[in-house]
Enzyme design. Structure first.
Site, PDB file in Angstrom:
ATOM      1  N   CYS A  35     152.413  34.451 140.198  1.00 52.59           N
ATOM      2  CA  CYS A  35     152.765  35.605 141.033  1.00 52.59           C
ATOM      3  C   CYS A  35     153.024  35.045 142.437  1.00 52.59           C
ATOM      4  O   CYS A  35     153.254  33.839 142.592  1.00 52.59           O
ATOM      5  CB  CYS A  35     151.693  36.695 141.011  1.00 52.59           C
ATOM      6  SG  CYS A  35     150.095  36.242 141.713  1.00 52.59           S
TER       7      CYS A  35
HETATM    8  O1  LIG Z   1     148.470  38.691 144.012  1.00 47.46           O
HETATM    9  C1  LIG Z   1     149.524  39.343 144.022  1.00 47.46           C
HETATM   10  C2  LIG Z   1     150.791  38.672 143.966  1.00 47.46           C
HETATM   11  O2  LIG Z   1     150.942  37.707 144.959  1.00 47.46           O
HETATM   12  C3  LIG Z   1     152.006  39.555 143.870  1.00 47.46           C
HETATM   13  O3  LIG Z   1     153.051  38.740 143.391  1.00 47.46           O
HETATM   14  C4  LIG Z   1     152.470  40.205 145.139  1.00 47.46           C
HETATM   15  O4  LIG Z   1     151.666  41.267 145.422  1.00 47.46           O
HETATM   16  P1  LIG Z   1     151.927  42.187 146.732  1.00 47.46           P
HETATM   17  O5  LIG Z   1     153.357  42.644 146.644  1.00 47.46           O
HETATM   18  O6  LIG Z   1     150.940  43.295 146.586  1.00 47.46           O
HETATM   19  O7  LIG Z   1     151.678  41.318 147.927  1.00 47.46           O
END
Ligand SMILES: O=C[C@H](O)[C@H](O)COP(=O)(O)O
Length: 151
Positions: A69
């Site tokens: 992520c």
């Molecule tokens: O941990 C969450 C991840 O980084 C995600 O890809 C992005 O989350 P956000 O859009 O809430 O920052």
């Protein structure tokens, strides 16, 4: 027998997820690569993507997971909600080694907004270099960790 690896990523991690998927498909240590999504352009929030992919490991359909992520943290938190799954973000070689040898983790989590692509690809490769030793001193600690899991 080689590894069955499930890869997963949200919209912030899909590019690294796809690069790592391609690497794994050419890795002789890997028998099967399962792509749990997302596809390019698809927007599914990380908790759904990571829990779905972690369940594949918990159900015995895959041995390892590499989840991506933005930071690697959200997919790790989500994957750890699945009973039996141990997942963590690890952005350096030593941590990746200990993730398996100390913690018997099945899932490596990476952050596409945090580390470079070549480091992410390298860490994904290194993750498969290690197998947990059930006779090691770490085994009792992992057992103690698992004993805190609630039904
Ligand atoms: O941990 C969450 C991840 O980084 C995600 O890809 C992005 O989350 P956000 O859009 O809430 O920052």
């Amino acid at each position: 027998m080689g590894f069955r690896v499930v890869v997963a990523g949200d919209i912030a991690g899909v590019n690294y997820k796809d690069a790592i998927k391609a690497d794994l498909e050419n890795d002789p240590r890997v028998d099967e690569v399962i792509d749990a999504g997302v596809k390019q352009g698809e927007d599914v929030d990380y908790p759904h993507v990571a829990v779905n992919a972690a369940r594949m490991i918990a159900e015995g359909k895959a041995d390892r997971g590499i989840f991506v992520c933005g930071t690697g943290m959200g997919v790790a938190m989500a994957a750890n909600k699945v009973k039996g799954i141990r997942a963590s973000t690890a952005h350096d070689s030593f941590s990746v080694e200990r993730l398996v040898l100390s913690n018997n983790a099945q899932v490596l989590c990476l952050g596409e907004r945090v580390i470079g692509k070549e480091l992410a690809r390298r860490l994904a490769k290194e993750f498969l270099n290690y197998e947990f030793d059930e006779t090691s001193a770490s085994a009792a600690k992992v057992d103690a960790l698992c004993a805190y899991e609630e039904d």
